[in-house]
Write an enzyme that holds these catalytic residues in place. Structure first.
Site, PDB file in Angstrom:
ATOM      1  N   HIS A  46      46.313  26.001  41.782  1.00  0.00           N
ATOM      2  CA  HIS A  46      45.417  27.123  41.490  1.00  0.00           C
ATOM      3  C   HIS A  46      45.198  28.073  42.662  1.00  0.00           C
ATOM      4  O   HIS A  46      44.580  29.112  42.509  1.00  0.00           O
ATOM      5  CB  HIS A  46      44.066  26.614  40.995  1.00  0.00           C
ATOM      6  CG  HIS A  46      43.218  26.046  42.093  1.00  0.00           C
ATOM      7  ND1 HIS A  46      43.458  24.826  42.661  1.00  0.00           N
ATOM      8  CD2 HIS A  46      42.140  26.550  42.741  1.00  0.00           C
ATOM      9  CE1 HIS A  46      42.568  24.601  43.601  1.00  0.00           C
ATOM     10  NE2 HIS A  46      41.750  25.626  43.683  1.00  0.00           N
TER      11      HIS A  46
HETATM   12  C1  UD1 Z   1      37.305  28.523  43.199  1.00  0.00           C
HETATM   13  C2  UD1 Z   1      37.159  28.316  44.697  1.00  0.00           C
HETATM   14  C3  UD1 Z   1      38.204  27.331  45.177  1.00  0.00           C
HETATM   15  C4  UD1 Z   1      38.135  26.040  44.391  1.00  0.00           C
HETATM   16  C5  UD1 Z   1      38.263  26.364  42.907  1.00  0.00           C
HETATM   17  C6  UD1 Z   1      38.144  25.127  42.086  1.00  0.00           C
HETATM   18  C7  UD1 Z   1      36.338  30.274  45.947  1.00  0.00           C
HETATM   19  C8  UD1 Z   1      36.725  31.255  46.981  1.00  0.00           C
HETATM   20  N1  UD1 Z   1      37.366  29.528  45.439  1.00  0.00           N
HETATM   21  O1  UD1 Z   1      38.591  29.111  43.003  1.00  0.00           O
HETATM   22  O2  UD1 Z   1      37.967  27.023  46.535  1.00  0.00           O
HETATM   23  O3  UD1 Z   1      39.189  25.190  44.794  1.00  0.00           O
HETATM   24  O4  UD1 Z   1      37.220  27.281  42.551  1.00  0.00           O
HETATM   25  O5  UD1 Z   1      38.544  25.347  40.775  1.00  0.00           O
HETATM   26  O6  UD1 Z   1      35.179  30.160  45.620  1.00  0.00           O
HETATM   27  N2  UD1 Z   1      38.259  31.712  35.585  1.00  0.00           N
HETATM   28  C9  UD1 Z   1      38.081  31.529  34.232  1.00  0.00           C
HETATM   29  N3  UD1 Z   1      37.066  30.703  33.837  1.00  0.00           N
HETATM   30  C10 UD1 Z   1      36.257  30.080  34.698  1.00  0.00           C
HETATM   31  C11 UD1 Z   1      36.425  30.294  36.068  1.00  0.00           C
HETATM   32  C12 UD1 Z   1      37.452  31.094  36.500  1.00  0.00           C
HETATM   33  O7  UD1 Z   1      38.796  32.078  33.425  1.00  0.00           O
HETATM   34  O8  UD1 Z   1      35.357  29.334  34.252  1.00  0.00           O
HETATM   35  C13 UD1 Z   1      39.368  32.574  36.037  1.00  0.00           C
HETATM   36  C14 UD1 Z   1      38.971  34.017  36.173  1.00  0.00           C
HETATM   37  O9  UD1 Z   1      40.042  34.812  35.824  1.00  0.00           O
HETATM   38  C15 UD1 Z   1      38.739  34.186  37.656  1.00  0.00           C
HETATM   39  C16 UD1 Z   1      39.755  33.209  38.237  1.00  0.00           C
HETATM   40  O10 UD1 Z   1      39.815  32.139  37.304  1.00  0.00           O
HETATM   41  O11 UD1 Z   1      38.903  35.482  38.107  1.00  0.00           O
HETATM   42  C17 UD1 Z   1      39.388  32.686  39.595  1.00  0.00           C
HETATM   43  O12 UD1 Z   1      38.068  32.128  39.574  1.00  0.00           O
HETATM   44  P1  UD1 Z   1      37.188  32.086  40.923  1.00  0.00           P
HETATM   45  O13 UD1 Z   1      35.906  31.433  40.666  1.00  0.00           O
HETATM   46  O14 UD1 Z   1      37.157  33.442  41.516  1.00  0.00           O
HETATM   47  O15 UD1 Z   1      38.048  31.221  41.917  1.00  0.00           O
HETATM   48  P2  UD1 Z   1      38.910  29.892  41.675  1.00  0.00           P
HETATM   49  O16 UD1 Z   1      40.351  30.246  41.762  1.00  0.00           O
HETATM   50  O17 UD1 Z   1      38.447  29.128  40.488  1.00  0.00           O
END
Ligand code: UD1
Length: 396
Positions: free
Chosen positions: A214
């Site tokens: 991820h």
């Molecule tokens: C975040 C953490 C990362 C951790 C990971 C665990 C930061 C900087 N990163 O990364 O350290 O390892 O969580 O999973 O805080 N999205 C969904 N549904 C959700 C959540 C996310 O669709 O419930 C998608 C969205 O498109 C979003 C993308 O995932 O833009 C990234 O989500 P984000 O919370 O920004 O960071 P993670 O990659 O999940």
């Protein structure tokens, strides 16, 4: 440092935002609730919000609904961090805690720590001191800043103690307590129910590999993602690869027009040995990795879980902030080159074929499932010390 509330209960506000935060905060919250002199409050920032990224962990870890949900959702880092700060700042104006407890290294961690520090509310950081020494990782920036703002720093491994000492953190702020994630894992293993997912996949008695990916550095560049999946497809020719995919990874695979995405749309579907599926629940995931021949990951927590379980792990990154998983555990950091990943994976599978039994497990110190009580007794002692200091300062 801390003040006890008027009714003599210490109000500790714990923050969760993302999936890995939940496994760290759940056992601590359960322990905090056992102490009458503590009033625990749970805040969910809403950084993760899909059922499979959030609610299912509350359900499986037995965490009651949060007292507050800030519903911040996704967005660029600057916007997400700012939105958490704005909403959390408003919250602490209304319901001021005696302490804010943050975990790990995600945007929710630094955002809430920064608000609390500026409001002069003491901050406790669980999983402090880990360093990859790679500032291209957003998490590394979050870790360094959160540690700089924290009053109590709870560490999981010796390298973290050393890093904090090197950065000049006062020794009396650092507490080597072990790993809360392992507390959750130990509890989950006690539940020991057979996973319906593994049965559904027909993998109850067959060897297989688990994959998670991820990190933006691994999944946001289309060409590199394609090359990585080509290596994975080669591995999947040997053994089935089970791939519970983060929403970001699934979206990027879909955008790149890669075939595996059909599996995502339809739920479970093996595509030439590669089983891509929505994120697994906590208990299903643990069951999957516990019985895997090998795990390939770019996650931090999975490196720790595989070490505890004695399962070979290949970390698809250039570095790790958790070196104890390499020096004492089952982890190998293989870099981010798909060809090297393939070679390392084949070598690991070959070794697994030759060794009938997994090597005797050495577990890192204090990864014993007893970290939550250790943290709570330190929090209570710190509060008592502070009360004693306050009393001394009151003129007679
Ligand atoms: C975040 C953490 C990362 C951790 C990971 C665990 C930061 C900087 N990163 O990364 O350290 O390892 O969580 O999973 O805080 N999205 C969904 N549904 C959700 C959540 C996310 O669709 O419930 C998608 C969205 O498109 C979003 C993308 O995932 O833009 C990234 O989500 P984000 O919370 O920004 O960071 P993670 O990659 O999940």
């Amino acid at each position: 440092m801390m003040r006890l509330m008027a009714n003599n209960r210490l109000k500790i506000m714990s923050i969760v935002g993302t999936r890995p935060n939940m496994m760290k905060v759940a056992p601590l919250l359960a322990e905090l609730r056992r102490h009458n002199e503590i009033a625990p409050v749970l805040v969910h920032t809403g950084q993760h919000y899909d059922y499979s990224m959030s609610q299912v962990f509350f359900d499986q870890l037995g965490v009651p609904p949060p007292d507050y949900n800030l519903n911040v959702g996704s967005g660029p880092h600057y916007a997400q961090t700012a939105e958490i700060m704005r909403k959390f700042g408003d919250l602490v104006q209304k319901d001021r805690p005696d302490m804010v407890l943050v975990a790990g290294d995600v945007n929710s961690t630094i955002a809430c720590a920064l608000v609390a520090a500026k409001e002069r509310i003491p901050v406790a950081h669980v999983e402090a001191g880990l360093r990859s020494f790679d500032r291209s990782m957003p998490e590394e920036i979050n870790r360094i800043l959160t540690d700089a703002l924290s009053d109590l720093l709870f560490t999981t491994e010796e390298s973290a103690n050393q890093n904090l000492a090197n950065e000049g953190v006062a020794p009396d702020k650092i507490f080597f307590v072990g790993n809360l994630m392992i507390d959750s894992l130990v509890r989950a293993l006690k539940i020991a129910r057979p996973s319906s997912l593994r049965c559904e996949l027909g993998l109850r008695a067959k060897p297989y590999v688990v994959l998670t990916l991820h990190r933006p550095s691994n999944v946001d560049n289309e060409d590199e993602l394609k090359r990585t999946l080509e290596s994975i497809a080669e591995i999947a020719q040997r053994l089935p690869v089970v791939f519970p995919a983060h929403p970001r990874t699934a979206r990027n695979i879909e955008a790149a027009g890669l075939t595996a995405v059909r599996a995502w749309k339809g739920g479970l579907l093996p595509s030439r040995g590669l089983w891509m599926m929505p994120p697994a629940s906590y208990l299903d995931f643990l069951d999957l990795i516990q019985h895997a021949v090998m795990v390939i990951t770019d996650s931090g927590g999975v490196q720790e879980e595989t070490t505890f379980l004695g399962v070979p792990c290949l970390t698809y990154r250039e570095n790790t902030e958790r070196p104890v998983t390499v020096s004492m555990g089952t982890n190998r950091v293989v870099g981010c080159d798909p060809q090297q990943l393939l070679l390392s994976a084949l070598e690991t599978l070959e070794n697994a074929n030759h060794s009938q039994h997994r090597s005797a497990r050495i577990r890192p110190p204090l990864w014993d499932g007893r970290t939550s009580p250790r943290i709570v007794s330190i929090l209570k002692e710190a509060a008592q010390r502070d009360m004693a200091c306050t009393e001394e300062r009151v003129p007679q």
